[in-house]
Enzyme design. Sequence first.
Site, PDB file in Angstrom:
ATOM      1  N   ASP A  22       0.863  -1.178   0.000  1.00 47.64           N
ATOM      2  CA  ASP A  22       0.000   0.000   0.000  1.00 47.64           C
ATOM      3  C   ASP A  22       0.901   1.230   0.000  1.00 47.64           C
ATOM      4  O   ASP A  22       2.130   1.122   0.009  1.00 47.64           O
ATOM      5  CB  ASP A  22      -0.965  -0.035   1.194  1.00 47.64           C
ATOM      6  CG  ASP A  22      -0.241   0.014   2.528  1.00 47.64           C
ATOM      7  OD1 ASP A  22       0.972   0.301   2.554  1.00 47.64           O
ATOM      8  OD2 ASP A  22      -0.885  -0.243   3.553  1.00 47.64           O
ATOM      9  N   SER A  23       0.288   2.400  -0.002  1.00 47.30           N
ATOM     10  CA  SER A  23       1.082   3.623  -0.173  1.00 47.30           C
ATOM     11  C   SER A  23       1.498   4.228   1.157  1.00 47.30           C
ATOM     12  O   SER A  23       2.214   5.220   1.185  1.00 47.30           O
ATOM     13  CB  SER A  23       0.260   4.651  -0.925  1.00 47.30           C
ATOM     14  OG  SER A  23      -0.819   5.077  -0.099  1.00 47.30           O
ATOM     15  N   GLY A  24       1.008   3.661   2.255  1.00 46.79           N
ATOM     16  CA  GLY A  24       1.337   4.223   3.562  1.00 46.79           C
ATOM     17  C   GLY A  24       0.331   5.261   4.022  1.00 46.79           C
ATOM     18  O   GLY A  24       0.283   5.611   5.206  1.00 46.79           O
TER      19      GLY A  24
ATOM     20  N   GLN B 132     -11.313   7.477  -5.072  1.00 39.64           N
ATOM     21  CA  GLN B 132     -11.857   7.944  -3.792  1.00 39.64           C
ATOM     22  C   GLN B 132     -13.237   8.561  -4.045  1.00 39.64           C
ATOM     23  O   GLN B 132     -13.859   8.244  -5.052  1.00 39.64           O
ATOM     24  CB  GLN B 132     -10.888   8.933  -3.130  1.00 39.64           C
ATOM     25  CG  GLN B 132      -9.624   8.278  -2.570  1.00 39.64           C
ATOM     26  CD  GLN B 132      -9.884   7.434  -1.313  1.00 39.64           C
ATOM     27  OE1 GLN B 132     -10.959   7.471  -0.719  1.00 39.64           O
ATOM     28  NE2 GLN B 132      -8.892   6.612  -0.932  1.00 39.64           N
TER      29      GLN B 132
ATOM     30  N   GLY C  84     -11.060   4.061   0.461  1.00 40.09           N
ATOM     31  CA  GLY C  84     -11.998   4.894   1.216  1.00 40.09           C
ATOM     32  C   GLY C  84     -13.300   4.209   1.564  1.00 40.09           C
ATOM     33  O   GLY C  84     -14.243   4.851   2.014  1.00 40.09           O
TER      34      GLY C  84
ATOM     35  N   ASP D 213      -7.943  -7.215   0.495  1.00 42.61           N
ATOM     36  CA  ASP D 213      -7.046  -7.414   1.637  1.00 42.61           C
ATOM     37  C   ASP D 213      -7.786  -6.917   2.858  1.00 42.61           C
ATOM     38  O   ASP D 213      -8.668  -6.044   2.748  1.00 42.61           O
ATOM     39  CB  ASP D 213      -5.761  -6.592   1.504  1.00 42.61           C
ATOM     40  CG  ASP D 213      -5.994  -5.139   1.868  1.00 42.61           C
ATOM     41  OD1 ASP D 213      -6.582  -4.407   1.059  1.00 42.61           O
ATOM     42  OD2 ASP D 213      -5.628  -4.736   3.000  1.00 42.61           O
TER      43      ASP D 213
END
Lengths: 376, 376
Positions: A92-94, A194, A221, A271
């Site tokens: 993931d992007s953090g 999003q 989101g 996930d």
Amino acid sequence: MSFSIAAFDKNSQARAGVLSTAHGEIQTPIFMPVGTLGGVKAVHFKELEREVKAQIILGNTYHLYLRPGMDVIFKAGGLHRFNGWDKPMLTDSGGYQVYSLAEIRKIKEEGASFRSHIDGSKHLFTPENVMDIQRIIGADIIMAFDECTPYPCDFRYAKKSMEMTHRWLSRCIEQFNNTEPHYGYEQVLFPIVQGSTFNDLRMQSAEFVAAQNLKGNAIGGLSVGEPAEEMYAMTEVVCGILPKEKPRYLMGVGTPANILECIALGIDMFDCVMPTRNARNGMLFTTSGIINIKNEKWKDDFSSIDENSSSELVRSTSKAFLRHLVHSGEMLGAMIASVNNLSMYLWLVAEARKKIIEGNYATWKNEMVKKLMQRL
Amino acid sequence: MSFSIAAFDKNSQARAGVLSTAHGEIQTPIFMPVGTLGGVKAVHFKELEREVKAQIILGNTYHLYLRPGMDVIFKAGGLHRFNGWDKPMLTDSGGYQVYSLAEIRKIKEEGASFRSHIDGSKHLFTPENVMDIQRIIGADIIMAFDECTPYPCDFRYAKKSMEMTHRWLSRCIEQFNNTEPHYGYEQVLFPIVQGSTFNDLRMQSAEFVAAQNLKGNAIGGLSVGEPAEEMYAMTEVVCGILPKEKPRYLMGVGTPANILECIALGIDMFDCVMPTRNARNGMLFTTSGIINIKNEKWKDDFSSIDENSSSELVRSTSKAFLRHLVHSGEMLGAMIASVNNLSMYLWLVAEARKKIIEGNYATWKNEMVKKLMQRL
């Protein structure tokens, strides 16, 4: 990376596919166990292969960036070399962890500044450095840096946030295109839709994302506290716009029922920390329903935790023994429960795939949703 | 139960044997992982088979008696049925835990009264009911109820305690002979030599124990804080008296060096919490020495934890990754470290067995003791 669809279900939008990455093939729909710090909590890689039958795991950029840090991972030659998992990985992007875990976070156009939840040290994530970080980690699939809005979220904030996420996406793509993989194999970037729970924002975002023409697409989101019906409604709207021929990843979802419903809407990848986190609290997902293994009623139930489990460990462990371990506070209880829950999730998506190929997914799904969510 | 000796070492008292129980054969010398509450801490049974190659495990009567309790284990049909381990098992008598864990314990001629360390409830262990309890647990090998004297211990106390342990042994044997196994397979009773660190008491106790003519014999009251030399001296004295043709079990021992030295003195069976307990603290036993995996120096050492390990999990995990997991407080760190330590102990006794059969045990042992105890 390539994605081919082997079958479409007749009575739903469900699809069975094959996703080929530099580290091997993934049969979709698929669930990705979360390997927070590079390892899945309480389940080591040999078990992930032998008992869980995992095909791809997820790593958390935020956690790996803080510990062990990018210097160690780069020296190792990437996360695959560091942790020894040589199958596909996604990071993931953090962003999500910055918003949920980090202290004193501040989101600006430039990026998100935050203090580490471990030692309070200051950091800044930007679309550009998050691409660089994910290049160093070296997952097969990496994610765009976005803002995940909370629920509920007012329309104005959701719109402003979505627009910034779109500008961040353009910066991510530029940085991604201007850099090369470090370790000689392909990485692909997935953008994230999003728009909170607003139909028109979701449509707008899905169109923006689809127009980027990347190799796969994600929906973020959701599963942040909204009713399941809203999650399904948003997923349906977005899946109607995202291209059919590319994999679709619904981030952070969810219960077995959520997964089955969203497969029916056209999602290929999932996930969630739920199977592992709930396992550590004694909540078991089985092929016949949900068990709170701490309950007194299992004290002398010597039947298998789940005789239909695909895991030999699970099949050969009794409810009474697992209850005893959990009740006594033994780490072993959390370990066996985690293998149970993850193997159930992987069994679930494998079964779903079979039903899609057989063409009777929708009927099967409706039966299973009822069965799997009942409390035993 | 039968015991046959396949080979004697030329230059030591070491022996390689085969111990046949109702649940299978054990190649000796052997190390028995401790399954405190019916499961080995942080290592499940599939791993014990696949990675550790355990042949027999030990259960703690004290712990199992308190949790899950004898009603549950009896209903299950014994511990093998309860925990699903269908290989050999041994239970201790509970005495050691009464002395080390329980609150307000009182030792009288009748037995040991104590309060549970969990809920403070009052209990009494006697030689008779400890036989009954171990009949219910149903291990293949069960142990006599004894008093384990502390170190140091004055001669008068050690003598009085030993004499009571002998009287208790006679009561154990009587109760054992007057009862039948519950589950249709043979159980055997091992008596325990006591006598603290006093030569003449140890000789007296070994003679008393040998005279009972049971199917195997054990040495207790060592590895309780005395210098290793005293442990070896007592073991040597006792092994000189206990019959050669029966298995000898040295309880609660020890480090890899302790095990190798005591094999040379004629010991066949060992158990100890050290490999699992130390693993949870980040201390690793490897085939080339001892590693404190928390140490900064392993941060970017991407070599295998132990490339000579008999465990695939251990061979395929790097020091840097394990260090990262332990450093981050992940349960997975304790799990992998536990598999490492136990597989090393099982490798050690298997190697010892080979060397005994080859006839060069003593030379090999002297080299290995130096190597295994060095800090890397």
